[in-house]
Write a protein that holds these residues in place. Sequence first.
Motif, PDB file in Angstrom:
ATOM      1  N   ILE A 103       0.851  -1.188   0.000  1.00  0.00           N
ATOM      2  CA  ILE A 103       0.000   0.000   0.000  1.00  0.00           C
ATOM      3  C   ILE A 103       0.887   1.239   0.000  1.00  0.00           C
ATOM      4  CG2 ILE A 103      -1.723   1.331   1.264  1.00  0.00           C
ATOM      5  CD1 ILE A 103      -2.781  -1.299   2.412  1.00  0.00           C
ATOM      6  N   ILE A 104       0.637   2.133  -0.933  1.00  0.00           N
ATOM      7  CA  ILE A 104       1.369   3.396  -1.029  1.00  0.00           C
ATOM      8  C   ILE A 104       0.416   4.536  -0.678  1.00  0.00           C
ATOM      9  CG2 ILE A 104       2.692   4.940  -2.514  1.00  0.00           C
ATOM     10  CD1 ILE A 104       4.076   2.276  -2.118  1.00  0.00           C
ATOM     11  N   ILE A 105       0.809   5.362   0.283  1.00  0.00           N
ATOM     12  CA  ILE A 105       0.024   6.537   0.668  1.00  0.00           C
ATOM     13  C   ILE A 105       0.514   7.733  -0.132  1.00  0.00           C
ATOM     14  CG2 ILE A 105      -0.659   8.080   2.553  1.00  0.00           C
ATOM     15  CD1 ILE A 105      -1.713   5.266   2.939  1.00  0.00           C
ATOM     16  N   THR A 106      -0.425   8.472  -0.735  1.00  0.00           N
ATOM     17  CA  THR A 106      -0.056   9.674  -1.480  1.00  0.00           C
ATOM     18  C   THR A 106      -0.900  10.858  -1.010  1.00  0.00           C
ATOM     19  OG1 THR A 106      -1.656   9.338  -3.288  1.00  0.00           O
ATOM     20  CG2 THR A 106       0.486   8.263  -3.504  1.00  0.00           C
ATOM     21  N   THR A 107      -0.363  12.050  -1.246  1.00  0.00           N
ATOM     22  CA  THR A 107      -1.102  13.278  -0.921  1.00  0.00           C
ATOM     23  C   THR A 107      -0.570  14.398  -1.793  1.00  0.00           C
ATOM     24  OG1 THR A 107      -1.939  14.648   0.893  1.00  0.00           O
ATOM     25  CG2 THR A 107       0.410  14.086   0.957  1.00  0.00           C
ATOM     26  N   GLU A 108      -0.997  15.623  -1.493  1.00  0.00           N
ATOM     27  CA  GLU A 108      -0.604  16.782  -2.290  1.00  0.00           C
ATOM     28  C   GLU A 108       0.297  17.723  -1.496  1.00  0.00           C
ATOM     29  OE1 GLU A 108      -4.473  17.849  -4.762  1.00  0.00           O
ATOM     30  OE2 GLU A 108      -4.847  16.648  -2.986  1.00  0.00           O
ATOM     31  N   SER A 109       0.995  18.583  -2.215  1.00  0.00           N
ATOM     32  CA  SER A 109       1.915  19.502  -1.549  1.00  0.00           C
ATOM     33  C   SER A 109       1.188  20.449  -0.615  1.00  0.00           C
ATOM     34  CB  SER A 109       2.714  20.302  -2.582  1.00  0.00           C
ATOM     35  OG  SER A 109       1.845  21.079  -3.395  1.00  0.00           O
ATOM     36  N   GLY A 110      -0.109  20.660  -0.834  1.00  0.00           N
ATOM     37  CA  GLY A 110      -0.899  21.514   0.042  1.00  0.00           C
ATOM     38  C   GLY A 110      -1.075  20.960   1.434  1.00  0.00           C
ATOM     39  N   ALA A 111      -0.577  19.745   1.687  1.00  0.00           N
ATOM     40  CA  ALA A 111      -0.576  19.168   3.036  1.00  0.00           C
ATOM     41  C   ALA A 111       0.553  19.747   3.877  1.00  0.00           C
ATOM     42  CB  ALA A 111      -0.446  17.649   2.977  1.00  0.00           C
ATOM     43  N   ASP A 112       1.531  20.377   3.200  1.00  0.00           N
ATOM     44  CA  ASP A 112       2.705  20.932   3.894  1.00  0.00           C
ATOM     45  C   ASP A 112       3.441  19.876   4.719  1.00  0.00           C
ATOM     46  OD1 ASP A 112       2.557  23.504   2.898  1.00  0.00           O
ATOM     47  OD2 ASP A 112       1.191  24.193   4.462  1.00  0.00           O
ATOM     48  N   ALA A 119       7.715   7.132   3.488  1.00  0.00           N
ATOM     49  CA  ALA A 119       7.470   6.753   2.095  1.00  0.00           C
ATOM     50  C   ALA A 119       6.141   7.277   1.558  1.00  0.00           C
ATOM     51  CB  ALA A 119       7.541   5.229   1.943  1.00  0.00           C
ATOM     52  N   VAL A 120       5.777   8.493   1.954  1.00  0.00           N
ATOM     53  CA  VAL A 120       4.567   9.132   1.426  1.00  0.00           C
ATOM     54  C   VAL A 120       4.950   9.843   0.127  1.00  0.00           C
ATOM     55  CG1 VAL A 120       2.776  10.864   1.816  1.00  0.00           C
ATOM     56  CG2 VAL A 120       3.600   9.458   3.727  1.00  0.00           C
ATOM     57  N   GLN A 121       4.207   9.566  -0.928  1.00  0.00           N
ATOM     58  CA  GLN A 121       4.464  10.194  -2.219  1.00  0.00           C
ATOM     59  C   GLN A 121       3.626  11.479  -2.312  1.00  0.00           C
ATOM     60  OE1 GLN A 121       6.759   8.649  -4.401  1.00  0.00           O
ATOM     61  NE2 GLN A 121       7.053   7.378  -2.584  1.00  0.00           N
ATOM     62  N   VAL A 122       4.266  12.578  -2.711  1.00  0.00           N
ATOM     63  CA  VAL A 122       3.598  13.881  -2.728  1.00  0.00           C
ATOM     64  C   VAL A 122       3.598  14.452  -4.143  1.00  0.00           C
ATOM     65  CG1 VAL A 122       3.581  16.214  -1.794  1.00  0.00           C
ATOM     66  CG2 VAL A 122       4.327  14.302  -0.348  1.00  0.00           C
ATOM     67  N   VAL A 123       2.398  14.823  -4.625  1.00  0.00           N
ATOM     68  CA  VAL A 123       2.291  15.437  -5.947  1.00  0.00           C
ATOM     69  C   VAL A 123       2.184  16.950  -5.768  1.00  0.00           C
ATOM     70  CG1 VAL A 123      -0.234  15.212  -6.032  1.00  0.00           C
ATOM     71  CG2 VAL A 123       1.076  15.360  -8.162  1.00  0.00           C
ATOM     72  N   ILE A 171       4.202   5.679  -9.944  1.00  0.00           N
ATOM     73  CA  ILE A 171       4.198   4.883  -8.712  1.00  0.00           C
ATOM     74  C   ILE A 171       3.922   3.415  -9.036  1.00  0.00           C
ATOM     75  CG2 ILE A 171       2.975   4.459  -6.531  1.00  0.00           C
ATOM     76  CD1 ILE A 171       2.495   7.488  -6.387  1.00  0.00           C
ATOM     77  N   LYS A 172       2.964   3.184  -9.929  1.00  0.00           N
ATOM     78  CA  LYS A 172       2.620   1.811 -10.327  1.00  0.00           C
ATOM     79  C   LYS A 172       3.809   1.118 -10.991  1.00  0.00           C
ATOM     80  CE  LYS A 172      -1.848   1.289  -9.353  1.00  0.00           C
ATOM     81  NZ  LYS A 172      -2.389   0.144  -8.591  1.00  0.00           N
ATOM     82  N   ALA A 173       4.589   1.881 -11.758  1.00  0.00           N
ATOM     83  CA  ALA A 173       5.763   1.316 -12.425  1.00  0.00           C
ATOM     84  C   ALA A 173       6.866   0.988 -11.425  1.00  0.00           C
ATOM     85  CB  ALA A 173       6.283   2.292 -13.481  1.00  0.00           C
ATOM     86  N   ASN A 174       7.018   1.859 -10.415  1.00  0.00           N
ATOM     87  CA  ASN A 174       8.058   1.653  -9.402  1.00  0.00           C
ATOM     88  C   ASN A 174       7.701   0.558  -8.407  1.00  0.00           C
ATOM     89  OD1 ASN A 174       9.664   3.664 -10.511  1.00  0.00           O
ATOM     90  ND2 ASN A 174       8.821   5.277  -9.191  1.00  0.00           N
ATOM     91  N   TYR A 175       6.403   0.388  -8.173  1.00  0.00           N
ATOM     92  CA  TYR A 175       5.937  -0.617  -7.212  1.00  0.00           C
ATOM     93  C   TYR A 175       4.860  -1.481  -7.868  1.00  0.00           C
ATOM     94  CZ  TYR A 175       8.125   2.765  -4.054  1.00  0.00           C
ATOM     95  OH  TYR A 175       8.996   3.629  -3.457  1.00  0.00           O
ATOM     96  N   PRO A 176       5.265  -2.395  -8.745  1.00  0.00           N
ATOM     97  CA  PRO A 176       4.294  -3.218  -9.479  1.00  0.00           C
ATOM     98  C   PRO A 176       3.336  -3.944  -8.526  1.00  0.00           C
ATOM     99  CG  PRO A 176       6.500  -3.512 -10.371  1.00  0.00           C
ATOM    100  CD  PRO A 176       6.660  -2.718  -9.104  1.00  0.00           C
ATOM    101  N   CYS A 199       1.099  -2.609  -6.639  1.00  0.00           N
ATOM    102  CA  CYS A 199       0.768  -1.865  -5.415  1.00  0.00           C
ATOM    103  C   CYS A 199      -0.664  -1.342  -5.452  1.00  0.00           C
ATOM    104  CB  CYS A 199       1.732  -0.705  -5.201  1.00  0.00           C
ATOM    105  SG  CYS A 199       1.489   0.689  -6.336  1.00  0.00           S
ATOM    106  N   VAL A 200      -1.147  -0.986  -4.266  1.00  0.00           N
ATOM    107  CA  VAL A 200      -2.426  -0.313  -4.114  1.00  0.00           C
ATOM    108  C   VAL A 200      -2.130   1.104  -3.622  1.00  0.00           C
ATOM    109  CG1 VAL A 200      -4.603  -0.227  -2.847  1.00  0.00           C
ATOM    110  CG2 VAL A 200      -3.686  -2.435  -3.612  1.00  0.00           C
ATOM    111  N   ILE A 201      -2.712   2.095  -4.266  1.00  0.00           N
ATOM    112  CA  ILE A 201      -2.485   3.486  -3.889  1.00  0.00           C
ATOM    113  C   ILE A 201      -3.693   4.026  -3.133  1.00  0.00           C
ATOM    114  CG2 ILE A 201      -2.135   5.848  -4.738  1.00  0.00           C
ATOM    115  CD1 ILE A 201      -0.713   4.609  -7.173  1.00  0.00           C
ATOM    116  N   ILE A 202      -3.436   4.653  -1.993  1.00  0.00           N
ATOM    117  CA  ILE A 202      -4.489   5.364  -1.262  1.00  0.00           C
ATOM    118  C   ILE A 202      -4.100   6.835  -1.261  1.00  0.00           C
ATOM    119  CG2 ILE A 202      -5.663   5.684   0.949  1.00  0.00           C
ATOM    120  CD1 ILE A 202      -5.229   2.735   1.520  1.00  0.00           C
TER     121      ILE A 202
END
Length: 283
Positions: free
Chosen positions: A4-13, A23-27, A76-81, A83-86
Amino acid sequence: MSRIIITTESGADLPLEMAEKHAVQVVPMHVIMDGKDYLDGSLPVEDIYEYHERTKKIPSTTATNVHEYEQFFKEIKANYPGCVIIHIGYTSKASSSFQNAMIATEELNDIYLIDALNVTGGLAAIVMFAVDLLEKEPMIEPKYLVEKIEFIVPKSRLAFVPGSLEFLKAGGRVSNLAYLGGALLKIKPRIELIDGKLVSTKKYRGNMGSVSEKLMHDYLNQYDINKKYIYLLYSIGLDESIKVRMTNIAKEYGFENIKWMQAGAMISTHAGPGGFGIAGLEK
């Protein structure tokens, strides 16, 4: 079991060190200044303040677009084949970013989207709740993790006061009359997220030191915040003595972990310099 990969946006600061550690991915979202489009995180906040000082204008901000989301999730899907993204997103009531994420994932599998109905520290508090839960239960089923995150969304409480009304005025968020009255009387509005929308809920009078302390006590007396974590927010320009005092107050209330977070370019464009905020999760 899929990762499971957790992602969020830069507006989360979310501070870079916290994102990397967990390992949180930020767009990135966008800040547009002097006709140039900057990815949030690439533009020093001080440049925004200098721009306002020079022009009496503030930059504009825009959401992450559909194409950027597609590329973000596919990478993310390519880096972590397998995976499930939340993805825990910036409130849909103040940005089109979440809607863009929905469009981008229409043909992608194993991606859950959660509207946090919050921004900056309020969004970060939800992200870190998800991170903590995932680290404690690494084998948790994605749908159960999503349910637990969605349950906590309405329990995230954010309140802040801008350091100056100048940026609110420049962004058209207060009338000139309200601005002049507030400036003369040294009144600062308390801003909160109510059902995902930014709302002024109270006004404080005084210097930033006294206002920050009033906000802190009011917030902690109003909400029964989980004592495990509290997130204290600031925009560049907040006096260090205020930060020390707010840290001590948080300790007096018994918080175990006190995390300071600096507002990035996206949030600082709206909040201005010297602002203070607080975020946490209700029990």
